[in-house]
Design a protein around this motif. Sequence first.
Motif, PDB file in Angstrom:
ATOM      1  N   UNK B 185       0.815  -1.222   0.000  1.00 13.80           N
ATOM      2  CA  UNK B 185       0.000   0.000   0.000  1.00 13.80           C
ATOM      3  C   UNK B 185       0.848   1.271   0.000  1.00 13.80           C
ATOM      4  N   UNK B 189       0.438   4.193  -2.693  1.00 13.42           N
ATOM      5  CA  UNK B 189       0.177   5.588  -2.316  1.00 13.42           C
ATOM      6  C   UNK B 189       1.194   6.505  -2.984  1.00 13.42           C
ATOM      7  N   UNK B 197       3.215  12.763   4.111  1.00 13.52           N
ATOM      8  CA  UNK B 197       2.246  12.784   5.213  1.00 13.52           C
ATOM      9  C   UNK B 197       0.976  12.028   4.820  1.00 13.52           C
ATOM     10  N   UNK B 198       0.518  12.253   3.588  1.00 17.98           N
ATOM     11  CA  UNK B 198      -0.682  11.556   3.109  1.00 17.98           C
ATOM     12  C   UNK B 198      -0.452  10.053   3.038  1.00 17.98           C
ATOM     13  N   UNK B 201      -0.579   8.646   6.544  1.00 16.28           N
ATOM     14  CA  UNK B 201      -1.948   8.630   7.087  1.00 16.28           C
ATOM     15  C   UNK B 201      -2.799   7.540   6.432  1.00 16.28           C
ATOM     16  N   UNK B 202      -2.683   7.369   5.117  1.00 14.80           N
ATOM     17  CA  UNK B 202      -3.600   6.451   4.432  1.00 14.80           C
ATOM     18  C   UNK B 202      -3.050   5.029   4.303  1.00 14.80           C
ATOM     19  N   UNK B 203      -1.740   4.865   4.233  1.00  7.94           N
ATOM     20  CA  UNK B 203      -1.190   3.525   3.989  1.00  7.94           C
ATOM     21  C   UNK B 203      -0.520   2.917   5.220  1.00  7.94           C
TER      22      UNK B 203
END
Lengths: 258, 280
Positions: B185, B189, B197-198, B201-203
């Motif tokens: 993941x 991403x 940062x994204x 947070x998401x992966x």
Amino acid sequence: MITFENASVTYPGGVQALKDVSVQLNDGEFVVIVGLSGAGKSTLIRAVNGLVPLTSGTCYVDTNEVRPKDKKAIRDLRAEVGMIFQTHNLVKRTTVLNNVLMGRLHRTATWRTLLGTYTKDDVELAMQALERVEIVEKAYVRASNLSGGQQQRVGIARALAQEPKVVLADEPTASLDPPTSHIVMRDLKNICRELNITMLVNLHFLDLARMYGDRIVGLRGGELVYDGPAADADEKVFEDIYGRSLTAQDMLEASDAA
Amino acid sequence: MSATPSLGTDAPRGVRPSKPPPPPFALWGGIGFVLLTIGFSWDWTYGIGFSIPDLISNFTLDPARNPIVAGVIDPVWETMTRPAVIEGFIETFQLAAIATILGGIVGLPLALLNSLTGAPNKTVYILVKNFNSFIRAIPDLIYAVFFVAAIGRGALPGVLALFFLSVAVIAKLTADIVDGIDQGPIESARASGASHVQMVKTAVIPQILPGYTSFALYTFEINLRGSAVLGFVGAGGIGTIFSNYYQRGWYDRLVVVVIGFFIVVFIVDRISIAVRKRLL
């Protein structure tokens, strides 16, 4: 359009994965890259979005040079290039919808990501992407509860949600059974045709390559050994790319029957 | 007569390698361990003067000669309902809860940065790794002594001491799972153009969340137990009662508080284990 000019990649261990590859891929083309394991297929695909930096030569997506060192430029470029992986690469603990929305991250403000929210438009795009691969009813299901084929379609939806110009697919059928492989390949083909997205797909099954590809690019030992229309690629061509005579394992249908 | 085992292979294929020697670390580690064990168990002139005969001859259960035994066999059960004792228990819960929550908030980013996956670059990774090691190297009792000296007796130094303990535990344990998560993941991403940062947070965070929550609960247990000792250095909680009764020799009351504390910790432990089992 994707252009490689004398592209070479040498990994830190000393393995040379790409040797002086020059090739130009046209908009809307369905290009299948074939070659044995270790021939450089994954490296070539990952050079397009800078996940693997070239050690020499250049790669362009349209007129933009792929420069992985320039963080801002490479993120802008990656936003235009969707990617589908052999192992799906979904976040299994979260919902299908959240996984597809990861395709919208580049257009999402950091504060929104930290709060875990997306705009209505982004959610709408994600839902449409799920509809296109016919799996929208699973939007709020945890990704871990889907079968391999369903997970791969979520992977395709995630790439679509980026509204990409190019989609890279690294062995998208390698962990799927033959009927599911055909569904995934058919989806990719339709997306390529209907949305005019350039497709770069790594495959090692010859029959799939011939059935779905417009054009076949053959790699052996990191070198470009074939580039031509899929229709012209007969067994002689594949034997040349593989550097050995063909076996039943090189065909999806035959290897399944065997 | 035992025949040579055979799989029916007609001709040898390939060359058999010779067995590689044991890795030097395992070899010297093993030798070192044996030497240390002999060294520590030898009858040296200097040492802690530990001897089993002394232990046996000094041991007595006679209430007349052993005041602790006298207290244990005649506990003052009313102690449990004394306001000071009840307050002590509540304060212990508050200490543990506040320290765990604050420690969890601070510990998460420190755990993420303590991993090459979560840190934006190597410099940050090395800095945070060393910072975390430093925090971890100091025992909670030393934190308590330090904060009592700096800001006086009471619950605040206790909270601060347990806060640092919580940060140390949560950052260390969570960082270990950050290193072991599925990299897939993360790659997807990055491939979609997400910022660092994204991506985290998401992966990364969805993958470590169950482990992190479990460690935070475990830290609450540790803090609860830790607060029993911190009272001895003036850092509040039920330990203050332990310390008081112990110094006054009120063993008949002390035993009641100890039993009460044992029950509380036991119940919290059971609940925490049940919750953590469902998380992982």
